[in-house]
Write a protein that holds these residues in place. Structure first.
Motif, PDB file in Angstrom:
ATOM      1  N   CYS A 166     -22.266  14.587  -6.953  1.00 27.13           N
ATOM      2  CA  CYS A 166     -22.076  15.893  -7.589  1.00 27.13           C
ATOM      3  C   CYS A 166     -23.072  16.104  -8.730  1.00 27.13           C
ATOM      4  CB  CYS A 166     -20.654  16.025  -8.114  1.00 27.13           C
ATOM      5  SG  CYS A 166     -19.396  16.058  -6.836  1.00 27.13           S
ATOM      6  N   PHE A 167     -23.321  15.065  -9.501  1.00 26.63           N
ATOM      7  CA  PHE A 167     -24.290  15.158 -10.591  1.00 26.63           C
ATOM      8  C   PHE A 167     -25.678  15.421 -10.040  1.00 26.63           C
ATOM      9  CE2 PHE A 167     -27.125  12.716 -13.612  1.00 26.63           C
ATOM     10  CZ  PHE A 167     -27.130  13.685 -14.610  1.00 26.63           C
ATOM     11  N   PHE A 168     -26.039  14.750  -8.950  1.00 29.22           N
ATOM     12  CA  PHE A 168     -27.339  14.963  -8.312  1.00 29.22           C
ATOM     13  C   PHE A 168     -27.456  16.399  -7.813  1.00 29.22           C
ATOM     14  CE2 PHE A 168     -30.334  14.770  -4.767  1.00 29.22           C
ATOM     15  CZ  PHE A 168     -31.362  14.007  -5.297  1.00 29.22           C
ATOM     16  N   ASP A 169     -26.404  16.905  -7.214  1.00 33.20           N
ATOM     17  CA  ASP A 169     -26.360  18.286  -6.745  1.00 33.20           C
ATOM     18  C   ASP A 169     -26.609  19.245  -7.908  1.00 33.20           C
ATOM     19  OD1 ASP A 169     -25.735  20.405  -4.820  1.00 33.20           O
ATOM     20  OD2 ASP A 169     -23.827  20.592  -5.872  1.00 33.20           O
ATOM     21  N   TRP A 170     -25.997  18.950  -9.055  1.00 35.71           N
ATOM     22  CA  TRP A 170     -26.162  19.780 -10.250  1.00 35.71           C
ATOM     23  C   TRP A 170     -27.604  19.723 -10.744  1.00 35.71           C
ATOM     24  CZ3 TRP A 170     -27.364  18.778 -15.433  1.00 35.71           C
ATOM     25  CH2 TRP A 170     -27.001  19.770 -16.364  1.00 35.71           C
ATOM     26  N   LEU A 171     -28.218  18.545 -10.725  1.00 35.27           N
ATOM     27  CA  LEU A 171     -29.621  18.423 -11.138  1.00 35.27           C
ATOM     28  C   LEU A 171     -30.530  19.250 -10.231  1.00 35.27           C
ATOM     29  CD1 LEU A 171     -29.980  14.586 -11.914  1.00 35.27           C
ATOM     30  CD2 LEU A 171     -29.963  16.465 -13.575  1.00 35.27           C
ATOM     31  N   VAL A 172     -30.281  19.183  -8.935  1.00 34.79           N
ATOM     32  CA  VAL A 172     -31.092  19.956  -7.990  1.00 34.79           C
ATOM     33  C   VAL A 172     -30.934  21.451  -8.251  1.00 34.79           C
ATOM     34  CG1 VAL A 172     -31.343  20.579  -5.547  1.00 34.79           C
ATOM     35  CG2 VAL A 172     -31.107  18.176  -6.199  1.00 34.79           C
ATOM     36  N   GLU A 173     -29.713  21.872  -8.527  1.00 28.97           N
ATOM     37  CA  GLU A 173     -29.463  23.279  -8.794  1.00 28.97           C
ATOM     38  C   GLU A 173     -30.189  23.745 -10.059  1.00 28.97           C
ATOM     39  OE1 GLU A 173     -25.726  26.246  -9.935  1.00 28.97           O
ATOM     40  OE2 GLU A 173     -25.330  24.238  -9.163  1.00 28.97           O
ATOM     41  N   HIS A 174     -30.214  22.913 -11.106  1.00 29.36           N
ATOM     42  CA  HIS A 174     -30.777  23.316 -12.396  1.00 29.36           C
ATOM     43  C   HIS A 174     -32.275  23.069 -12.521  1.00 29.36           C
ATOM     44  CE1 HIS A 174     -26.569  23.626 -13.554  1.00 29.36           C
ATOM     45  NE2 HIS A 174     -26.950  24.215 -14.661  1.00 29.36           N
ATOM     46  N   TYR A 175     -32.790  22.055 -11.820  1.00 29.33           N
ATOM     47  CA  TYR A 175     -34.205  21.707 -11.988  1.00 29.33           C
ATOM     48  C   TYR A 175     -35.032  21.918 -10.723  1.00 29.33           C
ATOM     49  CZ  TYR A 175     -32.846  19.607 -16.424  1.00 29.33           C
ATOM     50  OH  TYR A 175     -32.364  19.400 -17.703  1.00 29.33           O
ATOM     51  N   GLY A 176     -34.375  22.181  -9.615  1.00 31.05           N
ATOM     52  CA  GLY A 176     -35.084  22.404  -8.365  1.00 31.05           C
ATOM     53  C   GLY A 176     -35.237  21.129  -7.555  1.00 31.05           C
ATOM     54  N   ARG A 177     -35.159  21.288  -6.238  1.00 31.39           N
ATOM     55  CA  ARG A 177     -35.233  20.125  -5.356  1.00 31.39           C
ATOM     56  C   ARG A 177     -36.550  19.381  -5.500  1.00 31.39           C
ATOM     57  NH1 ARG A 177     -35.755  20.478   1.178  1.00 31.39           N
ATOM     58  NH2 ARG A 177     -37.708  21.416   0.481  1.00 31.39           N
TER      59      ARG A 177
END
Length: 324
Positions: free
Chosen positions: A264-275
């Protein structure tokens, strides 16, 4: 005399036919695939193989005997169909980062515990990426739960352009791709009706009423972070069996995160910083988070926790106490 010969010949023919269909696995069909004699390696323990476009399965005789031949091959055929679609989805999800054609992965059954490597105590499947193989443990039902996750390990460690620095990043992206990006037919196929009813009760389904793994993980992560599950045993991303403590809830260590929280944290990072940004910075340790993301791990994790709690409170019918 001739009658006796004809009867003997008939009996012999029946015995031979029985051998073809029940006593000999070679040549039988499992789904659209055919069982072949293993003449590659470990032939005594693994007398048979099955080849699919994405994998070569090595079938241990002890595992066939354990489940029974008919059950073993029926369940294997079901798994192969789901596996091929899931593996193709994972390749497509990582298409922009693959170095070229994807070699087939070897998958070895170990339901009878032949290897004795201790991995089956914590895992239902385990990828040894430097040897290009996956072990599956216990039975096919257990294998369904983790097989796609392990295949993503193979892709991300052996077939992708980016580099993974720590177990944290390795488990994050494997869980993220296999649970959030891909549908994961293998995992969905083992859900019971009780599971599905629970997901419906708490609003953990998609628009079609099917279980939504992202919502399920968000809800579980909210419960873990709330402290309601202190004392719960879990597997951490450092691949160690742990027990959730108050200290881990209040001051989380990155290597001690559960797979659910890390995903979930990784998903949040992708959402905020881009894949692209996140994928290209997985070669860093936690000490460089502030340099790369502008905030240290603890700050980022706290922000994700707050956002996850708020999202869950607004969108889900969580069990009482979750997210408090």
């Amino acid at each position: 005399m001739r009658k006796s010969i004809r009867i003997a010949a008939l009996i012999l023919a029946l015995i031979l036919c029985a051998g073809l269909f029940t006593g000999c696995a070679k040549g039988r069909k499992v789904g659209p695939y055919r069982v072949e004699k293993n003449d590659i390696r470990n032939t005594e323990i693994y007398p048979y193989i099955v080849r699919t476009p994405h994998a070569t399965w090595y079938l241990a005789q002890a595992d066939i005997d354990l489940l029974g031949e008919e059950t073993f091959y029926r369940e294997l055929g079901e798994v192969l169909t789901e596996q091929e679609a899931d593996f193709a989805d994972a390749i497509d999800a990582l298409r922009d980062y693959l170095t070229g054609d994807i070699p087939c992965i070897d998958i070895w059954t170990d339901f009878a515990g032949r290897t004795g490597n201790g991995k089956s105590d914590y895992f239902s499947a385990y990828c040894i990426w430097d040897m290009d193989l996956i072990y599956v443990y216990h039975d096919f039902q257990h294998a369904r739960e983790s097989l796609l996750h392990e295949y993503v390990h193979y892709l991300t460690h052996k077939c992708c352009t980016f580099k993974l620095k720590t177990d944290f990043w390795s488990e994050c992206i494997a869980e993220y791709i296999s649970r959030f990006v891909c549908y994961n037919r293998l995992s969905h196929s083992i859900l019971t009706e009780e599971d599905r009813e629970m997901y419906r009760q708490y609003g953990l389904t998609d628009a079609n009423g099917e279980p939504d793994k992202r919502k399920v993980y968000y809800a579980w992560a909210a419960q873990i972070r709330s402290g309601e599950l202190i004392g719960m045993p879990y597997l951490a991303v450092n691949q160690t069996g742990m027990t959730l403590t108050e200290a881990q809830v209040r001051n989380p260590e990155i290597g001690a995160l559960s797979y659910i929280e890390a995903c979930c944290f990784f998903d949040w990072l992708v959402e905020h910083y881009g894949r692209e940004f996140v994928y290209s910075h997985m070669a860093i340790g936690p000490e460089r988070f502030e340099e790369v993301f502008g905030k240290d791990f603890n700050t980022l994790f706290s922000e994700w926790t707050a956002d996850n709690d708020a999202w869950c409170a607004e969108n889900l019918k969580l069990p009482e106490g979750a997210g408090d």
